[in-house]
Design a protein around this motif. Structure first.
Motif, PDB file in Angstrom:
ATOM      1  N   PRO A 432       0.814  -1.177   0.079  1.00 46.28           N
ATOM      2  CA  PRO A 432      -0.022   0.002   0.011  1.00 46.28           C
ATOM      3  C   PRO A 432       0.815   1.154   0.137  1.00 46.28           C
ATOM      4  O   PRO A 432       1.981   1.279   0.722  1.00 46.28           O
ATOM      5  N   PHE A 433       0.592   2.207  -0.901  1.00 51.62           N
ATOM      6  CA  PHE A 433       1.339   3.508  -1.031  1.00 51.62           C
ATOM      7  C   PHE A 433       0.968   4.639   0.189  1.00 51.62           C
ATOM      8  O   PHE A 433      -0.217   4.781   0.398  1.00 51.62           O
ATOM      9  N   THR A 645       5.483   5.581 -12.661  1.00 49.73           N
ATOM     10  CA  THR A 645       6.141   6.845 -12.323  1.00 49.73           C
ATOM     11  C   THR A 645       6.858   7.415 -13.488  1.00 49.73           C
ATOM     12  O   THR A 645       7.592   6.704 -14.130  1.00 49.73           O
ATOM     13  N   PRO A 646       6.791   8.632 -13.627  1.00 54.24           N
ATOM     14  CA  PRO A 646       7.791   9.491 -14.697  1.00 54.24           C
ATOM     15  C   PRO A 646       9.071   9.005 -14.475  1.00 54.24           C
ATOM     16  O   PRO A 646       9.619   9.106 -15.624  1.00 54.24           O
ATOM     17  N   TYR A 650       8.652   2.791 -10.748  1.00 58.42           N
ATOM     18  CA  TYR A 650       7.623   2.042  -9.906  1.00 58.42           C
ATOM     19  C   TYR A 650       6.052   2.175 -10.612  1.00 58.42           C
ATOM     20  O   TYR A 650       5.886   2.947 -11.150  1.00 58.42           O
ATOM     21  N   LEU A 651       5.755   0.797 -10.455  1.00 60.26           N
ATOM     22  CA  LEU A 651       4.330   0.747 -10.886  1.00 60.26           C
ATOM     23  C   LEU A 651       3.258   0.995  -9.871  1.00 60.26           C
ATOM     24  O   LEU A 651       3.383   0.165  -8.824  1.00 60.26           O
ATOM     25  N   PHE A 652       2.226   1.807 -10.401  1.00 62.00           N
ATOM     26  CA  PHE A 652       1.128   1.946  -9.208  1.00 62.00           C
ATOM     27  C   PHE A 652      -0.173   1.522  -9.683  1.00 62.00           C
ATOM     28  O   PHE A 652      -0.313   1.480 -10.915  1.00 62.00           O
ATOM     29  N   PHE A 653      -0.779   0.902  -9.094  1.00 65.18           N
ATOM     30  CA  PHE A 653      -2.215   0.303  -9.483  1.00 65.18           C
ATOM     31  C   PHE A 653      -3.144   0.497  -8.051  1.00 65.18           C
ATOM     32  O   PHE A 653      -2.851   0.634  -6.885  1.00 65.18           O
ATOM     33  N   ASP A 666      -7.777   0.643  -2.891  1.00 63.06           N
ATOM     34  CA  ASP A 666      -6.308   1.205  -2.110  1.00 63.06           C
ATOM     35  C   ASP A 666      -5.271   1.206  -3.154  1.00 63.06           C
ATOM     36  O   ASP A 666      -5.422   0.514  -4.291  1.00 63.06           O
ATOM     37  N   ILE A 667      -4.483   2.013  -2.940  1.00 63.66           N
ATOM     38  CA  ILE A 667      -3.270   2.557  -3.900  1.00 63.66           C
ATOM     39  C   ILE A 667      -2.238   1.510  -3.530  1.00 63.66           C
ATOM     40  O   ILE A 667      -1.826   1.921  -2.476  1.00 63.66           O
ATOM     41  N   PHE A 668      -1.673   0.770  -4.584  1.00 61.62           N
ATOM     42  CA  PHE A 668      -0.613   0.107  -4.346  1.00 61.62           C
ATOM     43  C   PHE A 668       0.499   0.452  -5.175  1.00 61.62           C
ATOM     44  O   PHE A 668       0.465   1.278  -6.250  1.00 61.62           O
TER      45      PHE A 668
END
Length: 682
Positions: A432-433, A645-646, A650-653, A666-668
C-alpha cells in the motif's frame, strides 16, 4: 542570500497583488433585485472576483481594520486569496478574516455577494445552540437544566407510548448528538406520509414511539435528531414562539435583518439546516462566541454556556472524515460546535468551528483572537487544513520567515529521501502506498506524480459532516522540502499528467499549466472525443492519446488511440484483438516512448475479477499478445488503473480490498522491474 531572495519574493508578491489590496475602483459585489429571488444554484458567477484587505464600513455593527496594519501577513493572505480565485481549493463564494475584533479581510468569488444570504447547511445547528444559550441567559432555563430529561420540558407528549429509555435523553446529550434515537430510513419515509402527525411536539412523539430502545450503547455520537429536540424545548419554555424569541432576542440585537430561516414540518424554526445568512452576519455570530457571549457590551449568552458549548466534550473519533487534514487532529464536538487541534510547526492551536455541508465555516482560534468565515458550494473538506497551513501562519510571529522560495530550481527532483512522499520504496511485492496518509480504510484511487516528482494527485472518497459520501480531487505537493496536502476540488475525472508535465488530462477534459506553474481552467477536448464516454486518457511523448470507453451495451470495454500526425489529431481507432479481448477493458496507460501499453480487463485466463495486462510493441509496430502481470499483482479481487512513475521506477495500481462492494479501494505500488522481467527478448 536566502534572506535577500525571500525579501525580493515578498516585495514582488505584494506588488503583484496590490490591486487586490486596494479595491477603491469598485465596490463589493451586490446581488441585484432579480438575483435575490433566484435559487442559490442559479446565481450567476461573478465576472470579477472581489478581494479587499481594507474592508469598508457598512455601519452594520462590525468594526473595521486593515490586513497587515491591524495584524496578519498581507502577502500570505493575498496569495491564498488568489489561489482561491483560481479555484485551487474548490468553489468558494466568500472568504473573510477578523482579528482582535476587527474585520481585516473580505473577499467574494463565484456566487458570493456581500448582501446575499448564503445557505448555511449544518452551520444552522450552531445558531440553534446559541439560541438555547440566550434562553438560559434570560432565565427560562438554567445550566443545571441541561442534565435533566429533555421530555420533562415538553408537556404535550404522551409518555405511556414511549419506548424504553427515553428518560435517558437529556438536553446535554441532544446538544452533543447523543440522543440514542435510532429510526430506520423506511420508518422516516413512512412518517412523511402523515405530516399532520408531525406538527408541534408530534414530531418528538413519533420519534420516541418508534425508536429502538434508548440505551447507554446507543447514546453514542451520531448526527441526527438532537437539533430538532433542542428547538422544541426552546419553543416550550419561552413566552410566545421560538421564532419570535430568536428574532427579538438574538437577530434584532445583533442587527441581523437580511436573512432566511425556514420553518420545519413541525411548524417551528428549522434547527439543523435551511437557514441563510450573509458572510458578514456569520462574522457577527462568530464574534458573539469569541466575546464569550457578549454583543456590544450586553451579555446575550452566559459565558459559562459559551465555554461549555465550544469545548471538546467528546471526540468524534475520525480525523479524516470531519473536515480533516494532516495538520488537523483530536477532532471533537461541543454543543453543536466542532473543535480540533490545528498544527503549525511544532505548536498546536485549539480551534472551534461551526460547520455546514458544501463548505460553510465559522472558525475561531481563541489563542490568536482570530476568526475565519468561509462560504462555498462544493462539499470542500480541506478548510481546516488550509487554516492550519496557510491562515494561522500569517498571524503568528514567524509568518514572514515562511515566505521564501520553494526551490532554486523548480524542475529539480526532491532530495532522494523526500521522493514519493518520503516513503520507503517497495520491492517486487506490492505494498500500500503511503499507508495512513494516502492509503486508508476508505476509498482512494488513481495516484499519479508530475514528472519532477513534486506533486502527487489522486482521488479520495470521504464522508462529509452530514454523513454523505463524496469524492474529492487531492494533491500532495513538496513545498519547502515538506509534503503538503490540499483538496483541489470535487472529483472532475481520472488524472493523468502528460510526460512533459504541462497538461493534466481528466478524461475528455484537460487543463494546461502556464510557465509560472499554475494550472489554468479546465477545457474540453472537443469532437470527436466529446462523443465518447472516456474514463481515463493517457498520452505519450509523441502526443498519442490512448483512452477507454465505458457504457458499452454488452459490457465490453474498448480501448482506442489517436495519434498526432503532422500537428493534426487523427480520428480515434480501436486497438486490435490483442488488447480488446474479453470484458471491461479500461484504464489504459501508454508508456512515454510507446514501447508498451498497460490496461485492465476481464479474461478467461485471469485470476478472478479485473486483472492488469501489458502488451509490448513489436519491431514491426504491431502489438504483442496480452501478458497478465502475474499473481503478485493480480488476485481474485479487482485490480485496475495502473500507471508507471515518470522516472520509470515504480508501478502504481488500485486494488479492491473488500469482497465486492468497492468501499475500500487502495493504491498500491511495486518495483517496475516486473515490467522488464515480462518484456520479450528481441
Amino acid at each position: 542570500m536566502k534572506n535577500k531572495k525571500g525579501l525580493v519574493f515578498l516585495m514582488l508578491l505584494i506588488l503583484t497583488h496590490s490591486s487586490f489590496a486596494q479595491q477603491s475602483d469598485y465596490l463589493a459585489p451586490e446581488a441585484t433585485a432579480a438575483e435575490t429571488k433566484l435559487s442559490y444554484r442559479d446565481i450567476p458567477n461573478l465576472k470579477k472576483v472581489f478581494i479587499d484587505a481594507a474592508p469598508k464600513n457598512r455601519k452594520d455593527g462590525i468594526q473595521m481594520g486593515e490586513l497587515g496594519v491591524d495584524g496578519g501577513n498581507k502577502a500570505m493572505i493575498l496569495k491564498l486569496a488568489q489561489e482561491i480565485a483560481d479555484n485551487k481549493y474548490g468553489k468558494y463564494d466568500s472568504f473573510l478574516i477578523a482579528h482582535k475584533g476587527k474585520l481585516l479581510f473580505e473577499s467574494y468569488y463565484l456566487r458570493g455577494r456581500i448582501n446575499l444570504p448564503h445557505y448555511q447547511a449544518s452551520t444552522t445547528k450552531t445558531y440553534t445552540s446559541l439560541a438555547l444559550g440566550r434562553v438560559i441567559q434570560m432565565g427560562y432555563l438554567t445550566m443545571a437544566d441541561l442534565d435533566k430529561p429533555l421530555v420533562s420540558f415538553l408537556k404535550d407528549l404522551d409518555p405511556t407510548k414511549f419506548v424504553e429509555g427515553v428518560e435517558k435523553i437529556t438536553l446535554n446529550q441532544a446538544l452533543t448528538m447523543r440522543t440514542g434515537i435510532r429510526i430506520s430510513k423506511e420508518k422516516e419515509e413512512e412518517f412523511k406520509k402523515n405530516p399532520r402527525a408531525l406538527k408541534g411536539q408530534g414530531r418528538i412523539q413519533v420519534l420516541l414511539e418508534n425508536s429502538a430502545p434508548i440505551t447507554t450503547e446507543s447514546q453514542s455520537f451520531k448526527y441526527g435528531y438532537g437539533p430538532g429536540m433542542v428547538m422544541q424545548v426552546i419553543d416550550a419554555v419561552v413566552p410566545g414562539t421560538a421564532k419570535d424569541f430568536i428574532e427579538n432576542e438574538l437577530l434584532d440585537k445583533m442587527n441581523i435583518t437580511n436573512y432566511g430561516w425556514r420553518t420545519a414540518i413541525s411548524g417551528l424554526p428549522e434547527s439543523g439546516w435551511r437557514t441563510r445568512f450573509t458572510s458578514r452576519d456569520m462574522i457577527k455570530w462568530g464574534t458573539l462566541a469569541m466575546n464569550k457571549g457578549k454583543w456590544n457590551g450586553e451579555q446575550l449568552v452566559p459565558e459559562t454556556y459559551i465555554a461549555k458549548a465550544t469545548s471538546r466534550i467528546l471526540y468524534t473519533g475520525d480525523d479524516d472524515v470531519y473536515g480533516g487534514g494532516k495538520d488537523v487532529s483530536n477532532q471533537g464536538y461541543g454543543y453543536f460546535w466542532w473543535n480540533g487541534d490545528l498544527k503549525v510547526g511544532n505548536k498546536s492551536y485549539f480551534s472551534t468551528s461551526a460547520q455546514g455541508g458544501n463548505g460553510q465555516y465559522i472558525i475561531l482560534i481563541e489563542e490568536l483572537d482570530l476568526m475565519v468565515v468561509i462560504t462555498a458550494h462544493d462539499n470542500d473538506n480541506s478548510t481546516l487544513q488550509i487554516t492550519a497551513e496557510r491562515i494561522i501562519p500569517a498571524f503568528t510571529q514567524n509568518s514572514t520567515s515562511m515566505m521564501r522560495d520553494n526551490d532554486d530550481n523548480q524542475n529539480d527532483y526532491p532530495a532522494l529521501e523526500e521522493r514519493y512522499l518520503g516513503q520507503k520504496p517497495p520491492g517486487l511485492i506490492p505494498e500500500p502506498f503511503a499507508h495512513g496518509r494516502v492509503t486508508t480504510k476508505n476509498w482512494e484511487y488513481g495516484g499519479v506524480f508530475t514528472p519532477n516528482l513534486k506533486e502527487f494527485y489522486f482521488i479520495r472518497e470521504v464522508i462529509d459532516i452530514d454523513g454523505n459520501k463524496k469524492q474529492e480531487f487531492v494533491v500532495i505537493e513538496n513545498k519547502f522540502n515538506e509534503w503538503k496536502e490540499s483538496v483541489i476540488s470535487p472529483r472532475v475525472g481520472q488524472p493523468f499528467i502528460s510526460p512533459d508535465g504541462m497538461t493534466m488530462h481528466l478524461g475528455k477534459r484537460y487543463k494546461k499549466r502556464n510557465q509560472g506553474g499554475d494550472w489554468l481552467e479546465i477545457k474540453k477536448l472537443g469532437s470527436p472525443f466529446e462523443e465518447i464516454q472516456i474514463m481515463r486518457l493517457t498520452a505519450s511523448l509523441q502526443g498519442t492519446y490512448v483512452f477507454d470507453e465505458i457504457g458499452m451495451p454488452d459490457g465490453d470495454g474498448v480501448i482506442r488511440y489517436s495519434r498526432l500526425i503532422n500537428g493534426k489529431r487523427e480520428e480515434p481507432r480501436p486497438f486490435g484483438k490483442e488488447i480488446n479481448t474479453g470484458k471491461m477493458n479500461a484504464h489504459p496507460f501508454i508508456s512515454p516512448d510507446e514501447s508498451y501499453l498497460i490496461w485492465d480487463g476481464e479474461r478467461d485466463s485471469g485470476y478472478g475479477d479485473s486483472d492488469i495486462y501489458i502488451s509490448f510493441k513489436q519491431q514491426d509496430g504491431s502489438w504483442g499478445a496480452a501478458i497478465n502481470l502475474g499473481d503478485k499483482i493480480n488476485t481474485e479481487a479487482w485490480e485496475a488503473a495502473a500507471t508507471v512513475t515518470p522516472d520509470g521506477k515504480y508501478l502504481f495500481f488500485n486494488r479492491n480490498m473488500d469482497s465486492g462492494d468497492y468501499e475500500n479501494v487502495d493504491i498500491f505500488w511495486v518495483d517496475a522491474k516486473i515490467i522488464e522481467d515480462l518484456r520479450p527478448k528481441q
